[in-house]
Design a protein around this motif. Sequence first.
Motif, mmCIF file in Angstrom:
data_model
loop_
_atom_site.group_PDB
_atom_site.id
_atom_site.type_symbol
_atom_site.label_atom_id
_atom_site.label_comp_id
_atom_site.label_asym_id
_atom_site.label_seq_id
_atom_site.Cartn_x
_atom_site.Cartn_y
_atom_site.Cartn_z
ATOM 1 N N THR A 32 0.835 -1.202 0.000
ATOM 2 C CA THR A 32 0.000 0.000 0.000
ATOM 3 C C THR A 32 0.871 1.253 0.000
ATOM 4 O O THR A 32 0.596 2.208 -0.727
ATOM 5 C CB THR A 32 -0.945 0.014 1.215
ATOM 6 N N ALA A 33 1.941 1.250 0.793
ATOM 7 C CA ALA A 33 2.851 2.402 0.843
ATOM 8 C C ALA A 33 3.521 2.601 -0.515
ATOM 9 O O ALA A 33 3.673 3.737 -0.978
ATOM 10 C CB ALA A 33 3.892 2.210 1.935
ATOM 11 N N ALA A 34 3.932 1.510 -1.173
ATOM 12 C CA ALA A 34 4.563 1.620 -2.487
ATOM 13 C C ALA A 34 3.567 2.151 -3.523
ATOM 14 O O ALA A 34 3.917 3.015 -4.342
ATOM 15 C CB ALA A 34 5.112 0.267 -2.929
ATOM 16 N N ALA A 35 2.334 1.652 -3.482
ATOM 17 C CA ALA A 35 1.307 2.126 -4.411
ATOM 18 C C ALA A 35 0.997 3.598 -4.158
ATOM 19 O O ALA A 35 0.848 4.391 -5.100
ATOM 20 C CB ALA A 35 0.041 1.291 -4.280
ATOM 21 N N TYR A 36 0.931 4.003 -2.895
ATOM 22 C CA TYR A 36 0.693 5.403 -2.553
ATOM 23 C C TYR A 36 1.823 6.286 -3.069
ATOM 24 O O TYR A 36 1.582 7.346 -3.633
ATOM 25 C CB TYR A 36 0.549 5.576 -1.039
ATOM 26 N N GLU A 38 3.829 5.743 -5.573
ATOM 27 C CA GLU A 38 3.742 5.832 -7.034
ATOM 28 C C GLU A 38 2.625 6.777 -7.461
ATOM 29 O O GLU A 38 2.811 7.621 -8.338
ATOM 30 C CB GLU A 38 3.499 4.431 -7.618
ATOM 31 N N LEU A 39 1.466 6.659 -6.809
ATOM 32 C CA LEU A 39 0.355 7.547 -7.138
ATOM 33 C C LEU A 39 0.671 8.995 -6.757
ATOM 34 O O LEU A 39 0.310 9.924 -7.485
ATOM 35 C CB LEU A 39 -0.918 7.094 -6.424
ATOM 36 N N ASN A 44 1.800 14.502 -8.284
ATOM 37 C CA ASN A 44 2.656 15.687 -8.304
ATOM 38 C C ASN A 44 3.039 16.063 -9.726
ATOM 39 O O ASN A 44 3.118 17.243 -10.063
ATOM 40 C CB ASN A 44 3.905 15.479 -7.440
ATOM 41 N N ALA A 45 3.294 15.053 -10.561
ATOM 42 C CA ALA A 45 3.624 15.330 -11.961
ATOM 43 C C ALA A 45 2.448 16.009 -12.654
ATOM 44 O O ALA A 45 2.613 17.004 -13.356
ATOM 45 C CB ALA A 45 4.007 14.047 -12.689
ATOM 46 N N TYR A 124 0.415 15.915 -19.221
ATOM 47 C CA TYR A 124 1.578 15.119 -19.581
ATOM 48 C C TYR A 124 1.900 14.228 -18.390
ATOM 49 O O TYR A 124 1.382 14.424 -17.306
ATOM 50 C CB TYR A 124 2.790 16.013 -19.858
ATOM 51 N N ASP A 125 2.794 13.293 -18.588
ATOM 52 C CA ASP A 125 3.314 12.580 -17.429
ATOM 53 C C ASP A 125 4.396 13.450 -16.829
ATOM 54 O O ASP A 125 4.098 14.402 -16.147
ATOM 55 C CB ASP A 125 3.843 11.193 -17.833
ATOM 56 N N SER A 126 5.622 13.136 -17.112
ATOM 57 C CA SER A 126 6.703 13.956 -16.566
ATOM 58 C C SER A 126 7.562 14.546 -17.678
ATOM 59 O O SER A 126 8.643 15.032 -17.427
ATOM 60 C CB SER A 126 7.556 13.122 -15.610
#
Length: 179
Positions: A32-36, A38-39, A44-45, A124-126
Amino acid sequence: MKVVNYTKFIPYIILVALIVFGGYQFKQHHDTAAAYSELNTKYNALKNNSKQQVQKDATKFLTAFYTYEGRPKKESINGLTTKKLQNTLFQTYDQLDQEYEMPKDLKYKSEIDNTTIYHARDEYDSEAKVLATFDSIISINNKKSNAKTIAEINLKLQGDKWIVTGYKTLNDVSNFEGN
């Protein structure tokens, strides 16, 4: 025949069940922490890639790159571009400085005006690729020359800032490689 008393094993069974459940909970928390994370990075991007932010950072680069007296200075675009792009953009000037000395009575000034940044999309993404048009104004001994310039600018989001990773002037809008 001996009867086995299973009640002695109940604390061990509970302990094993707690360890297994705790490990499962730890893994769930980690996932869950890893998914958070990434999201949150994607959020932010997206938050920082608004049309206004990309326009602002692209315009800031163009202004810094094209506004100078005498010769352009590599330091003027520090923090706005990658070091690799700085070296590419100033390679000609570095060679010219070694081979040619500007006459002292020559007053050379460069600036830009009427900058417009065009986007194919707002999201856009990044990374972003934009088309820019601006008036390049060159003054030599106070005599001005004005030329319309078209450029393609590649930007990459680093933290909360768009950094220019690629830049080239174009002869025609049809040469723009963006979407």
